[in-house]
Every structure is written in structure tokens, then in C-alpha cells.
Design a protein around this motif. Sequence first.
Motif, PDB file in Angstrom:
ATOM      1  N   ARG A  57      30.351  32.080  42.402  1.00 46.90           N
ATOM      2  CA  ARG A  57      29.357  32.413  41.395  1.00 46.90           C
ATOM      3  C   ARG A  57      29.866  32.459  39.967  1.00 46.90           C
ATOM      4  N   ALA A  61      36.569  36.294  36.460  1.00 49.69           N
ATOM      5  CA  ALA A  61      35.922  37.439  35.776  1.00 49.69           C
ATOM      6  C   ALA A  61      36.956  38.432  35.261  1.00 49.69           C
ATOM      7  N   ALA A  63      41.348  39.954  35.083  1.00 48.02           N
ATOM      8  CA  ALA A  63      42.481  40.375  35.913  1.00 48.02           C
ATOM      9  C   ALA A  63      41.912  41.131  37.111  1.00 48.02           C
ATOM     10  N   GLY A 102      40.712  38.562  31.395  1.00 49.68           N
ATOM     11  CA  GLY A 102      41.745  37.576  31.716  1.00 49.68           C
ATOM     12  C   GLY A 102      41.150  36.188  31.917  1.00 49.68           C
ATOM     13  N   GLU A 105      40.835  34.730  28.713  1.00 48.43           N
ATOM     14  CA  GLU A 105      42.189  34.411  28.245  1.00 48.43           C
ATOM     15  C   GLU A 105      42.722  33.121  28.876  1.00 48.43           C
ATOM     16  N   GLU A 125      37.609  44.201  28.052  1.00 45.77           N
ATOM     17  CA  GLU A 125      38.663  45.154  28.408  1.00 45.77           C
ATOM     18  C   GLU A 125      38.445  46.533  27.806  1.00 45.77           C
ATOM     19  N   ARG A 277      29.891  51.053  40.929  1.00 47.14           N
ATOM     20  CA  ARG A 277      29.624  50.118  42.031  1.00 47.14           C
ATOM     21  C   ARG A 277      29.504  50.850  43.364  1.00 47.14           C
ATOM     22  N   LYS A 281      25.950  51.985  46.759  1.00 44.70           N
ATOM     23  CA  LYS A 281      25.970  51.824  48.220  1.00 44.70           C
ATOM     24  C   LYS A 281      25.603  53.147  48.883  1.00 44.70           C
TER      25      LYS A 281
HETATM   26  C1  3H9 Z   1      41.572  42.196  32.262  1.00 45.26           C
HETATM   27  O1  3H9 Z   1      41.185  41.093  32.484  1.00 45.26           O
HETATM   28  C2  3H9 Z   1      42.879  42.502  31.615  1.00 45.26           C
HETATM   29  C3  3H9 Z   1      43.591  41.311  31.029  1.00 45.26           C
HETATM   30  O2  3H9 Z   1      43.231  41.130  29.682  1.00 45.26           O
HETATM   31  C4  3H9 Z   1      45.067  41.564  30.988  1.00 45.26           C
HETATM   32  C5  3H9 Z   1      45.859  41.099  32.105  1.00 45.26           C
HETATM   33  C6  3H9 Z   1      47.330  41.236  31.865  1.00 45.26           C
HETATM   34  N1  3H9 Z   1      38.838  42.997  39.612  1.00 45.26           N
HETATM   35  O3  3H9 Z   1      30.023  43.982  39.444  1.00 45.26           O
HETATM   36  P1  3H9 Z   1      29.695  43.417  40.765  1.00 45.26           P
HETATM   37  C7  3H9 Z   1      34.428  43.462  42.242  1.00 45.26           C
HETATM   38  S1  3H9 Z   1      40.675  43.531  32.699  1.00 45.26           S
HETATM   39  C8  3H9 Z   1      38.636  43.413  40.868  1.00 45.26           C
HETATM   40  O4  3H9 Z   1      28.998  44.249  41.751  1.00 45.26           O
HETATM   41  P2  3H9 Z   1      27.927  41.528  39.511  1.00 45.26           P
HETATM   42  C9  3H9 Z   1      33.515  44.669  42.140  1.00 45.26           C
HETATM   43  O5  3H9 Z   1      34.243  45.862  42.250  1.00 45.26           O
HETATM   44  C10 3H9 Z   1      39.259  42.872  33.536  1.00 45.26           C
HETATM   45  N2  3H9 Z   1      37.406  43.510  41.429  1.00 45.26           N
HETATM   46  O6  3H9 Z   1      28.936  42.015  40.645  1.00 45.26           O
HETATM   47  C11 3H9 Z   1      32.560  44.424  43.295  1.00 45.26           C
HETATM   48  O7  3H9 Z   1      33.228  44.854  44.468  1.00 45.26           O
HETATM   49  P3  3H9 Z   1      32.390  45.481  45.682  1.00 45.26           P
HETATM   50  C12 3H9 Z   1      38.255  42.352  32.604  1.00 45.26           C
HETATM   51  C13 3H9 Z   1      36.358  43.149  40.680  1.00 45.26           C
HETATM   52  O8  3H9 Z   1      27.516  40.172  39.918  1.00 45.26           O
HETATM   53  C14 3H9 Z   1      32.450  42.898  43.331  1.00 45.26           C
HETATM   54  O9  3H9 Z   1      33.588  42.402  42.614  1.00 45.26           O
HETATM   55  N3  3H9 Z   1      37.090  41.947  33.311  1.00 45.26           N
HETATM   56  C15 3H9 Z   1      36.512  42.719  39.364  1.00 45.26           C
HETATM   57  O10 3H9 Z   1      26.919  42.562  39.223  1.00 45.26           O
HETATM   58  C16 3H9 Z   1      31.187  42.380  42.685  1.00 45.26           C
HETATM   59  O11 3H9 Z   1      31.089  42.930  41.367  1.00 45.26           O
HETATM   60  C17 3H9 Z   1      36.067  42.784  33.516  1.00 45.26           C
HETATM   61  O12 3H9 Z   1      36.077  43.910  33.083  1.00 45.26           O
HETATM   62  C18 3H9 Z   1      37.826  42.640  38.822  1.00 45.26           C
HETATM   63  N4  3H9 Z   1      38.057  42.202  37.571  1.00 45.26           N
HETATM   64  O13 3H9 Z   1      28.817  41.393  38.193  1.00 45.26           O
HETATM   65  C19 3H9 Z   1      34.900  42.243  34.292  1.00 45.26           C
HETATM   66  N5  3H9 Z   1      35.293  42.449  38.848  1.00 45.26           N
HETATM   67  O14 3H9 Z   1      31.445  44.398  46.099  1.00 45.26           O
HETATM   68  C20 3H9 Z   1      34.524  43.185  35.390  1.00 45.26           C
HETATM   69  C21 3H9 Z   1      34.399  42.689  39.837  1.00 45.26           C
HETATM   70  O15 3H9 Z   1      33.436  45.831  46.661  1.00 45.26           O
HETATM   71  N6  3H9 Z   1      33.493  42.686  36.225  1.00 45.26           N
HETATM   72  N7  3H9 Z   1      35.041  43.133  40.937  1.00 45.26           N
HETATM   73  O16 3H9 Z   1      31.694  46.686  45.092  1.00 45.26           O
HETATM   74  C22 3H9 Z   1      32.193  42.613  35.876  1.00 45.26           C
HETATM   75  O17 3H9 Z   1      31.827  42.885  34.755  1.00 45.26           O
HETATM   76  C23 3H9 Z   1      31.193  42.227  36.921  1.00 45.26           C
HETATM   77  O18 3H9 Z   1      31.787  42.456  38.169  1.00 45.26           O
HETATM   78  C24 3H9 Z   1      30.714  40.752  36.866  1.00 45.26           C
HETATM   79  C25 3H9 Z   1      29.844  40.459  38.117  1.00 45.26           C
HETATM   80  C26 3H9 Z   1      29.882  40.543  35.596  1.00 45.26           C
HETATM   81  C27 3H9 Z   1      31.874  39.792  36.872  1.00 45.26           C
END
Ligand code: 3H9
Length: 678
Positions: A57, A61, A63, A102, A105, A125, A277, A281
Amino acid sequence: MTSPIRTERHGDVLVIISDNPPVNALGQAVRAGLATGVEQALGDDSIRAVVIRCDGRTFFAGADITEFGKAPQSPSLPEALDKLEASDKPVVAAIHGTALGGGCEVALACHYRVAVPSAKIGLPEVKLGLIPGAAGTQRLPRLVGAEAALPLVAVGDPISAKKAQAIGLIDEIVGEDSLEADAIAFARSKIGQAVSRSSEGTANEDGIRNPDIFDQFRAQNGRKMRGFDAPNAAVAAVKAAGELSYADGVKKERELFMQLMNGTQSKAMRHYFFAERAANKINDVPADTPLIPINKVGVIGAGTMGGGIAMNFLSAGIPVTILEMQQEALDRGTSVIRKNYENTAKRGRMTMEQVEGAMGLLTSTLDYADLADCDLVIEAVYENMDVKKQVFAKLDEVVKQGAILASNTSYLNVDEIATATQRPGYVLGLHFFSPANVMKLLEIVRGANTRDDVLATSMKLAKKIGKVAAVSGVCPGFIGNRMLSQRQAQANKLIMEGANYWDVDDVLLEFGFPMGPFQMGDLAGIDIGWHRDPSKVTTVREALCAAGRFGQKNGKGFYDYDEARNRTPSDEVKQIIADFAAREGNAQRDISKDEIRERLLYPMVNEGAKILEEKMAQRASDIDVVWINGYGWPLYTGGPMFWATTVGLDAVVAGLEKHGLPASHYLRQKADAGNGFD
Ligand code: 3H9
């Protein structure tokens, strides 16, 4: 273990594909696979360009947040991305879904970026209490300029592909259904040209030419940033992109990133990310429970609450029939809805066409029979059990079988309300918070007989209308107001014992709440529910009303207000409170801000513990979700239960005892075991 990364050859272009559901988070295996894919491309002379895309999808998204706080595993994201950018063969990011953190990035390290029209791109972030940590704060300003980079890095809201193209973040918008083919063609068009590396860009010089933009940005976003560490670090990192070499800028970014990662705010905000999240549930309701289609909603009551509730559904494209007792109230209610939408349009957040679209979905009626074909009816009438029961009995009679009947009660027993119907399985509480079209929280109150499909449908619907939902059992005040009443009781006692009421407000403000209980009283109106008989004064609030102090609306309540609504403590009010305290024989003493804070917040934690013990909340983190979204508890402390764990439950118990307040069995047990709330 098979790698989540595979490669496919399309003639002279190598396509590197990630398949790491659900959101292609950049875990170790993905990073390693990306690095290997680039090596493969560089080591093969017949490959002349590279495309990176994702299955499923979304593009990456971000790190993998679940890896944070654990030992780092190589390659790190910065290492993998440096390798990618160093390639002299053009590398193109092919973006769909959400390229976040990330993931953005990765795209920045690629030499070019193409995206489908529906894609979104951003660096969220800061919402996890962090800044980008894989050179995003250094590559982005060099590519799009410091001014355009600032909101992306320091506010963290993603932007559309179109906006991204306008600022130079996306090179080309391609066909929604032909991303891969179009990206390959784009990559091929760059073969033989010098690659464009964003780390070598110069757009960030706008920040050098006009260094005021950083202070201006801070001034414009001051309210949003109040109390948060990450946005300030984000501004500093973007500024550094103009002041330092790329290598030194990256070092600076890493320093700031690590400070934030090890701080309490980011831990709290990451806790909240998963809490929100988890709250979605319901432990004993299977994820595949069939849903009840909701194609039409009825709302009883066109007052502030009913109107706000209706707007949620109208905005989501769901037709609403709103019912009132009198034509005048109905007309007033619908015109307020229209005005609210028009104001949103004036602020540029809606077009007039959208306003008309939403209003076109609204029907108003004085006749219950018009609700017959609704799939869900929400009652938002006066908080009185008899009235509610009459409404539910009537609804049960007229609304089709299989439809959900919900009460917006904030306090009353939903099981008792359900007894007025022949369908208790279809009855539950949907507790919205005022203003209902704005506040994110929806408390879903599960009655003793509420069916699984009714709950599952309500959860899904909450998401559809942009709410954050949390389930509560039936108890007075549910999760939120039950805990609030503990805080309010202490606030009232504190001012009777000699605490200044403005100190009570200031303590909460300093803690990070948007306002304290007395400011809140002034904002809502002190005269709500006042009997209007100045000769009968039994509470401080009644005394204020009798003195003509109704709140912000007439310029004086607990505080005196100037034209700009700035508050000043009032001597008259201080005297009224002192007279009350004297009448009740309360000795007055100086009360420190520490005592005020402990007495306001620890009893709330204690009540939260009782709520858990009674299983009125499924998990401690649901309570955090309620308080952050419904009552302005500061996100950067993680919510009351997470905060209590960081303070130490033994310290909370000791604090309660010190102030002569009872600690619940459950809280004591957890504290004695040396545990926090899970
Ligand atoms: C970063 O990137 C740091 C870097 O700059 C530096 C690196 C050195 N990781 O939200 P949903 C899981 S910081 C692990 O329900 P949607 C989420 O927990 C990151 N898991 O879906 C859920 O699990 P479960 C910056 C993740 O369609 C499942 O995926 N990025 C992550 O409503 C579905 O998620 C963000 O902050 C993750 N990064 O929304 C983006 N993301 O099914 C964070 C999601 O077990 N993510 N999960 O409950 C989001 O904003 C939303 O998840 C997204 C999808 C818009 C992508």
C-alpha cells in the motif's frame, strides 16, 4: 530468511523492490537489501539506471519504530543512503502511498523522485519527538530551500505530490496506474547525464540570505511548539544546513537526533503512537467481525453538541437527518452548521463547493418517523435519564431493526438507557467531546449487552470520521470525566485551603495543559446550569454568578479579561473565595506549586488505576489516548498513566499518602511490585 528486497531487470534499468508489509518500514533487512541492490547495480556494467519502488500500500513509511531503543544493526539508514546517493548511475524513487520519515529520506538520497498524484510525502519525525536522522534535515533544505523545508521538518505534516512538485521535492508526477513503467522511462531519460545529488544542492542559501525566516517561523508556530523539544531542534538542524558544510550538518543532525531519541519526550510520543493504534483494537472482538453498513445517520438534538456531531458525518460524505422538537431550534442548529463550514471555507480549508456538498447531505426534521431508515442514530439531548429513556423508547419504536442506537451521554448509565429499548445489543455510548467537529476523541461506551458487530462498526466509523477512539466500560463519567472529577475536586479543595486559583491554573499550564480548570470554567461560562437566584448561594461558582461574573463572555469570571481576552486575577473573586473558606472554617495556608501539581494529578492516576482494576478500560494506554485527545493532556508526557510510570508508581503512592489521599489497592500493588503501567 528471505529478504524483503528483490530486484528485477528491465533492460538496462534495475528495479529494486521492497515488499515489507504493512508499511514497508525500513528495518534492518530492508536497509541491507537496499544496499545490496545498489551494489548489484554498480557492479553490473549492463545496468545504467536504477528505480526504487515498493510493493503493497505504500512507499517506505519510515524507519522501523519498533527497532528504536534497541542495539543498532548495520547497515544504518544513513550508511545505506550514502551508498545510494554516491552512485554515478541515476537512481529514481518511484513513490506511491506515503513516503514518510526515513522513506522521504530514501527519496531524498535518490537522484530523482517521481510520484503518483495520490502520493503524500513528509517528515513526521517531530510527531514522535524526533527529527529526521538520515540526513533529511540536510538534504531537504539543500534541495527545496530552508523556507520550504521548515514546516515539513518542524511541523511534520505531509504534503501532496502536487505541492511537493511545486517546491521541487518531486521531479515528475506520473500516472496513477503506471508508476513503475513511467519511473523506468524517467530513469532512462537521465542515463548519460551527471546525476543530481541533493546533498550538493544550494537552495538552502535562502536561509543565509534571510536569516530572519527561522525566528519568523518560530514566532508563527510558537503555540504549536510550546513545550515540545523536537520542533526547536528541527529548526536548529535546518538552520545548520545553511551554516555548515554538508558533512558537519549531518554531524549536527545526528547529535540532535540522539539527544531527542534518548530523552523522555520521544519515548512518551513513541508510546503514544502505538497506544493510539492499540486503542483501535478490542481484545475480545475478532478483527474479522462483519460490519454493519452505515449509509445514513440520525442525530437527535441540533444544539452545539448535536450540530458538531452531525458535521463529522457530513464532512465524511455520510447523509445525516437531524431532529429537534421546535422548528426554531432546528433552523438555528442548521444555520450554525452552515456558518461553521463557511468559516472553514473563509480560512481556505474548504471550497464553497465542498460546503454546499456537505450541506446537501443534511436533512432536518421535527418528526421521528423520518429517522426510520437510519443505520445509526445518535442522541445528544439534555443529560437526564428520564428524557434519554423516552428518546430511546421512541427510537426503538420507529427506527428499523438492526440499526444502532447511540447515546452521547457523558456520564449516565448506558445499560439503563438500553433498558428503554427491545434491542439492548444495538445500544452503546458514543461520547463526543465539545466542539464535536474539532475534538479528536470518541469514547465508545460498551454496554453489558452491546454486540460485537455494533462495537466493531463504531470503531471503524470513528476512523472514517477522523476520530481517535477508545473503549470504556459503563461507569459514572466513563474514563475521561471520571478522572477529571478527581482533579476538579482537588482544585476546589485547594482554593478553599489557601491556594491561589491562578496558581492552580498556572501549574497545569506549566505542566503543558492548554488551560487550567478555572480558565476552563470562564471559557465554558460559569453560569451554565445556574438557577439564577442571587439569594441562594451555596458554591463559589454561584457566588460569582450572583456578582455578575459569568466568564469570558461578559469579560469577568474567575478572572478579569481585557479586549484581547488576557486574564488578570481578580481581588473580588479572591475575597469571595476567602469568605467561603472562612464560612466553612477552613484554615488558610501557603500551598506550594509542587503540592498543587501532586494533588491535581496523582488522584487522577489513582482513579485510572481503579478504572483498570475494574476493567473499565482495556489497557493503561487507552487511558492515555483518552486524556491526550479529549482533555489536552500534553502529548510529550505520554498521557497520565505513562507519565505516572516515568515518575515512578512508588513516588505517586508516597505523594498521595503525604497529602492524606487514598491510594487504590491496584496502584499500591503495582508500585510494590516495582512495576509501571504496561
Ligand atoms: C523515522 O523515520 C526516523 C528516521 O528519520 C531516522 C532513521 C535513522 N515502524 O497507522 P496504521 C505499523 S521515524 C513500525 O494503522 P494507516 C503500525 O503500528 C518514522 N511500525 O495504518 C500498525 O501496526 P498494527 C517516521 C509501523 O494505513 C501498522 O503498521 N514515520 C510504522 O492508518 C499499520 O499502521 C512515521 O512516523 C513504522 N514506521 O497509516 C510514519 N508505521 O497493525 C508512521 C506504521 O500492528 N506511520 N507501523 O497496529 C504512519 O503515519 C501510518 O502508519 C501510515 C499508515 C500513514 C504509514
